[in-house]
Design a protein around this motif. Sequence first.
Motif, mmCIF file in Angstrom:
data_model
loop_
_atom_site.group_PDB
_atom_site.id
_atom_site.type_symbol
_atom_site.label_atom_id
_atom_site.label_comp_id
_atom_site.label_asym_id
_atom_site.label_seq_id
_atom_site.Cartn_x
_atom_site.Cartn_y
_atom_site.Cartn_z
ATOM 1 N N SER A 107 38.985 83.804 32.694
ATOM 2 C CA SER A 107 37.619 84.258 32.447
ATOM 3 C C SER A 107 37.084 83.592 31.198
ATOM 4 O O SER A 107 36.027 82.978 31.204
ATOM 5 C CB SER A 107 37.578 85.779 32.301
ATOM 6 N N LEU A 108 37.834 83.714 30.094
ATOM 7 C CA LEU A 108 37.584 82.900 28.909
ATOM 8 C C LEU A 108 38.499 81.685 28.969
ATOM 9 O O LEU A 108 39.575 81.731 29.568
ATOM 10 C CB LEU A 108 37.885 83.695 27.629
ATOM 11 N N PRO A 109 38.102 80.571 28.325
ATOM 12 C CA PRO A 109 38.968 79.387 28.352
ATOM 13 C C PRO A 109 40.354 79.649 27.754
ATOM 14 O O PRO A 109 41.329 79.035 28.163
ATOM 15 C CB PRO A 109 38.187 78.368 27.518
ATOM 16 N N VAL A 110 40.439 80.545 26.775
ATOM 17 C CA VAL A 110 41.729 80.952 26.229
ATOM 18 C C VAL A 110 42.104 82.260 26.911
ATOM 19 O O VAL A 110 41.593 83.326 26.593
ATOM 20 C CB VAL A 110 41.652 81.131 24.704
ATOM 21 N N ASN A 111 43.007 82.197 27.879
ATOM 22 C CA ASN A 111 43.188 83.279 28.838
ATOM 23 C C ASN A 111 43.747 84.561 28.228
ATOM 24 O O ASN A 111 43.491 85.642 28.722
ATOM 25 C CB ASN A 111 44.097 82.799 29.972
#
Length: 285
Positions: A107-111
């Motif tokens: 969902s965010l680039p840093v999962n």
Amino acid sequence: MRFAYYGPHCGQIDGDFFGCMTYGFPDTDVFSDEIRYYPDMEGECLYGSYSACLGLARSVGGRAKAAVVFTNNKGGENGFLRDLSKILSCPVAGGGAAAGDDPSVFSLPVNDAQAGILLITEPDVSIKAEFENIHRHIIGECKLGFTDPRILDTVNGEDASDFLRKVKGEYGFSENDFEHITFSTLEGINAHLNKSDGVNIRSGRDLQPKMILRYAEADEVQERIELFYSEKDAILFGCAGLRGIMEHSFDAAGFGGFLFGEICTVNGHADFGNLMLSRLRIERI
């Protein structure tokens, strides 16, 4: 720094950006397999746990003209934003990143991050945070009972399911309609209720002891959303729940997506809610 919205199956993404997954774009189907970028802006991008993001914001937040905040559906958003508002003295908007059916898709680039913050430091802009609650019709203030801030037990001393069933019937909404009728805080930030487990009425944001019951007429939804997204020089954050009750897709002048929760600046502080429209309006100076 590039700002981006993207679908769950848009392929390889260049990691040099700040963004999150969107529940479609105004002019596409839900979960469009696209990535879209807002024009580059100067800024600093932070990801991590809530505590890590707060610490980093203390170090660099004083230079920010505005902040975009995304959370990763791990809970605790309202408390995090209360703490963040004590650190940042700038407009804040954003929301909860949308999520796909496949839990392995980020969902965010840093999962594994709880949150991400983009501190916009672009020198030649003036930025204002704005929000709208399209549920403009007020039924009244209610007393809510709960032991868990995300589970509604009673309304005005009555079983919550029984109370809502009666009110929805009185105003012409179905028992399972949790999008047209809902509770808001006294400051006008909505909660999105649901009964996903078939038993408890759950809220997408923390409940408060006193909240306002309000509704939106079905024929008002499309017009209000399109009008809010018509601001050309803006980054927009709308609710996936509102997208679900739109009549059709539309071409938006502003750069926007649809999220699982929205962050609004209200009375000088940031708050997390649902079924809201929020934006950062950007003026070049």
